[in-house]
Design an enzyme around this catalytic site. Structure first.
Site, short mmCIF file in Angstrom:
data_model
loop_
_atom_site.label_atom_id
_atom_site.label_comp_id
_atom_site.label_asym_id
_atom_site.label_seq_id
_atom_site.Cartn_x
_atom_site.Cartn_y
_atom_site.Cartn_z
N SER A 124 0.41 -1.01 0.67
CA SER A 124 -0.19 0.14 -0.07
C SER A 124 0.83 1.39 0.16
O SER A 124 2.15 1.45 0.68
CB SER A 124 -0.60 0.12 1.23
OG SER A 124 -1.69 1.27 1.11
N TYR A 148 -2.30 -0.74 10.92
CA TYR A 148 -2.08 -1.52 9.74
C TYR A 148 -1.08 -1.35 8.66
O TYR A 148 -0.82 -2.43 8.06
CB TYR A 148 -3.89 -0.87 8.62
CG TYR A 148 -3.85 -0.95 7.50
CD1 TYR A 148 -3.61 -2.10 7.27
CD2 TYR A 148 -3.36 -0.65 6.90
CE1 TYR A 148 -4.71 -2.68 5.87
CE2 TYR A 148 -3.81 -0.67 5.69
CZ TYR A 148 -4.08 -1.78 4.61
OH TYR A 148 -3.58 -1.67 3.46
N LYS A 152 1.51 -3.78 6.67
CA LYS A 152 2.45 -3.78 5.17
C LYS A 152 4.28 -4.05 5.46
O LYS A 152 4.35 -4.26 3.95
CB LYS A 152 1.08 -2.79 4.32
CG LYS A 152 0.21 -2.49 4.37
CD LYS A 152 -0.36 -4.06 3.16
CE LYS A 152 -1.89 -4.74 3.06
NZ LYS A 152 -2.28 -6.03 3.06
P1 NAD Z 1 -11.53 -6.92 1.32
O1 NAD Z 1 -11.37 -6.81 2.60
O2 NAD Z 1 -12.58 -6.42 0.74
O3 NAD Z 1 -10.20 -7.93 1.16
C1 NAD Z 1 -9.45 -8.52 1.87
C2 NAD Z 1 -10.01 -10.37 1.83
O4 NAD Z 1 -9.17 -11.08 2.57
C3 NAD Z 1 -11.56 -10.08 2.68
O5 NAD Z 1 -12.77 -10.28 1.50
C4 NAD Z 1 -11.58 -11.14 3.73
O6 NAD Z 1 -12.38 -11.87 4.17
C5 NAD Z 1 -9.92 -11.76 3.77
N1 NAD Z 1 -9.35 -12.63 4.66
C6 NAD Z 1 -8.48 -11.23 5.43
N2 NAD Z 1 -7.82 -12.14 6.55
C7 NAD Z 1 -8.39 -13.52 6.30
C8 NAD Z 1 -7.69 -14.77 6.41
N3 NAD Z 1 -7.15 -14.25 7.99
N4 NAD Z 1 -7.86 -15.67 6.43
C9 NAD Z 1 -8.60 -16.06 4.93
N5 NAD Z 1 -9.11 -14.59 4.18
C10 NAD Z 1 -9.21 -13.19 5.27
O7 NAD Z 1 -9.98 -5.48 1.28
P2 NAD Z 1 -9.20 -5.45 -0.39
O8 NAD Z 1 -9.96 -3.60 -0.36
O9 NAD Z 1 -9.98 -6.03 -1.63
O10 NAD Z 1 -8.03 -5.34 -0.48
C11 NAD Z 1 -7.25 -6.59 -0.59
C12 NAD Z 1 -5.74 -6.15 -0.39
O11 NAD Z 1 -5.30 -5.04 -0.47
C13 NAD Z 1 -5.13 -6.10 1.39
O12 NAD Z 1 -4.36 -6.44 1.44
C14 NAD Z 1 -5.59 -5.15 1.36
O13 NAD Z 1 -4.49 -4.66 3.39
C15 NAD Z 1 -3.96 -4.18 0.00
N6 NAD Z 1 -4.55 -2.82 -0.03
C16 NAD Z 1 -5.70 -2.41 -0.25
C17 NAD Z 1 -5.92 -0.70 -0.41
C18 NAD Z 1 -7.51 -0.27 -0.67
O14 NAD Z 1 -8.02 0.80 0.02
N7 NAD Z 1 -8.57 -1.04 -0.63
C19 NAD Z 1 -5.51 0.17 -1.00
C20 NAD Z 1 -4.20 -0.84 -0.83
C21 NAD Z 1 -3.21 -1.84 -0.12
C1 WQD Z 2 -9.89 9.68 0.99
C2 WQD Z 2 -9.31 10.83 1.41
C3 WQD Z 2 -10.38 11.90 3.31
C4 WQD Z 2 -13.79 10.00 3.90
C5 WQD Z 2 -6.80 4.96 2.74
C6 WQD Z 2 -5.88 4.22 4.11
C7 WQD Z 2 -4.27 3.51 2.66
C8 WQD Z 2 -5.26 2.54 1.68
C9 WQD Z 2 -6.40 3.46 0.82
C10 WQD Z 2 -4.62 0.54 2.64
C11 WQD Z 2 -9.21 11.67 2.50
C12 WQD Z 2 -11.67 11.94 3.01
C13 WQD Z 2 -12.51 10.54 3.60
C14 WQD Z 2 -15.04 10.51 4.30
C15 WQD Z 2 -13.65 12.21 3.94
N1 WQD Z 2 -6.00 1.82 2.06
N2 WQD Z 2 -12.18 11.39 3.26
N3 WQD Z 2 -14.86 11.70 4.53
O1 WQD Z 2 -6.98 7.99 3.48
O2 WQD Z 2 -6.13 8.13 1.46
O3 WQD Z 2 -6.17 5.94 2.13
O4 WQD Z 2 -7.00 4.31 1.82
O5 WQD Z 2 -3.95 0.24 2.07
O6 WQD Z 2 -3.88 2.85 3.73
O7 WQD Z 2 -5.24 4.90 4.98
O8 WQD Z 2 -8.50 6.89 1.53
O9 WQD Z 2 -10.86 7.06 0.77
O10 WQD Z 2 -10.57 6.98 3.70
O11 WQD Z 2 -9.82 9.23 2.13
O12 WQD Z 2 -13.08 13.68 3.46
O13 WQD Z 2 -15.93 10.22 5.27
O14 WQD Z 2 -11.03 11.44 1.61
O15 WQD Z 2 -9.47 12.50 4.60
O16 WQD Z 2 -8.44 13.16 1.83
P1 WQD Z 2 -7.18 6.89 2.03
P2 WQD Z 2 -10.04 6.87 2.57
#
Ligand code: NAD
Ligand code: WQD
Length: 337
Positions: A124, A148, A152
């Site tokens: 991330s 979190y 990562k």
């Molecule tokens: P998500 O929660 O929709 O998907 C993650 C999945 O992992 C879920 O279906 C959950 O049930 C499963 N899971 C969690 N713990 C588990 C375990 N112990 N065993 C088996 N399954 C398990 O999230 P997502 O948005 O699809 O994210 C996928 C990956 O990408 C995550 O690792 C997340 O940290 C990373 N990521 C997400 C974002 C984002 O903003 N969505 C940004 C950067 C990185």
């Molecule tokens: C985006 C912008 C908020 C909600 C997060 C994780 C990051 C990654 C992606 C996993 C920010 C603003 C939000 C609301 C708002 N995930 N906001 N009102 O914080 O950039 O990133 O998700 O790895 O690690 O931190 O994403 O969608 O929460 O926020 O004004 O109700 O929207 O302040 O500027 P963020 P977000």
């Protein structure tokens, strides 16, 4: 090539399953369904017309995870499984460390046991902490501000050590920026449990009438309109980035690192406007205090992924909002509506 997709029922995982199957890969999916439901996988099967094995399995359960490798010839793993809510991770850090780290250690141990040395890991942009400048390049300093984020970065470091000890491994760390949007069929999308933490699902739920009013967290940041700027990327572009990674990097030893973002930054108010255009109605919002931990600006330099993977994000903010709205409108209560 047969790919194990951990967390494959989740938001990014399910979209990646579609793109892997469309590209001709075989997949096996495992997920404990803690933050997802099996209906996403039914949608994957319907969209692609293909079937695949699904294991409802927790990666903390070593034997159950090993069973997948016993029963299937796995060539590589895309590792999405994990807990991902920043705020929640501050409240229950041990749960986050245990799930994300111990789960990954189990998986890596089993992979070595079965001679599977290809891993793509969901990292991330959070590992860049509070960057001094933007756009962010892969060689920027790393730091984290939440449990979190620490999971990562710790997993990235574990994977570097794993490669250091055995250079058969091909490991790719994909650092995602802000994934939004949904499959254009309107049958797959993000389905957060409870009140959404992230911007897009919150806006979409206001638009569909599930929530009253969006709080815009701060309008006094040093950005053009005072609201925070992020690099929003369509989840399908992100999914395709995984396919390109598997195409190009499988069996190439090393630790490869790529930013997956568009390279463009949009402010919160610009996203609200784009969503209003997509849904054809105003979004009720108010300016609220800053949210702790937010940084003013975060967007990628995605040149390395373009040069080395041949990947660029193609879908613009209008398309992201359009697809997000279609999913929300057709499924106001998500998969369980
Ligand atoms: P998500 O929660 O929709 O998907 C993650 C999945 O992992 C879920 O279906 C959950 O049930 C499963 N899971 C969690 N713990 C588990 C375990 N112990 N065993 C088996 N399954 C398990 O999230 P997502 O948005 O699809 O994210 C996928 C990956 O990408 C995550 O690792 C997340 O940290 C990373 N990521 C997400 C974002 C984002 O903003 N969505 C940004 C950067 C990185
Ligand atoms: C985006 C912008 C908020 C909600 C997060 C994780 C990051 C990654 C992606 C996993 C920010 C603003 C939000 C609301 C708002 N995930 N906001 N009102 O914080 O950039 O990133 O998700 O790895 O690690 O931190 O994403 O969608 O929460 O926020 O004004 O109700 O929207 O302040 O500027 P963020 P977000």
């Amino acid at each position: 090539m047969n790919i194990l997709v951990t967390g494959g029922a989740g938001y990014i995982g399910s979209h990646t399953c579609v793109e892997l199957l469309n590209a001709g890969y075989d997949i096996v999916v495992m997920d404990n369904l803690y933050n997802s439901c099996e209906k996403s996988l039914e949608a994957v099967k319907k969209i692609t017309g293909k079937d695949f094995p699904f294991y409802k399995c927790d990666m903390l359960d070593y034997e159950a995870t090993e069973k997948i490798f016993k029963e299937n010839k796995i060539d590589g793993v895309i590792h999405f499984a994990g807990l991902k809510a920043v705020g929640e991770s501050c409240r229950i850090p041990l749960t986050y460390y245990h799930n994300n780290i111990t789960g990954t250690l189990n998986l890596l141990d089993i992979m070595e046991k079965y001679n599977v040395f290809n891993m793509v890991f969901s990292s991330s942009a959070t590992v860049y902490g509070s960057p001094k400048t933007v756009p962010i390049k892969e060689d920027f300093p790393l730091s984290t501000a939440s449990p979190y984020g620490s999971t990562k970065l710790m997993i990235e470091n574990i994977l570097r050590d794993v490669y250091g000890a055995n250079n058969k491994w091909s490991i790719t760390l994909l650092r995602y920026f802000n994934p939004i949007g949904a499959h254009e069929s309107g049958t797959m999308g993000e389905d957060p449990k409870g009140i959404p933490n992230n911007l897009l699902p919150y806006i979409a739920q206001v638009a569909v009438g599930r929530l009253e009013c969006l709080s815009v967290f701060g309008n006094d940041y040093p950005t053009p309109d005072g609201t925070c700027v992020r690099d929003y990327i369509h989840v399908v572009d992100l999914a395709i980035g995984h396919v390109k990674t598997v195409d190009k990097k499988s069996n190439e030893p090393g630790v490869h690192i790529y930013n997956l973002g568009t390279g463009n930054g949009y402010s919160v108010l610009e996203v609200v406007k784009a969503f209003e255009d997509a849904c054809g109605k105003p979004i009720n919002f108010k300016i609220a205090p800053r949210r702790a931990g937010d940084i003013p600006e975060c967007y990628a330099d995605a040149t390395k992924a373009k040069e080395e993977l041949g990947w660029t994000a193609e879908r613009d903010i209008a398309k992201m909002c359009e697809d997000n709205w279609r999913w929300q409108k057709l499924n106001p209560n998500g998969y369980n509506g």
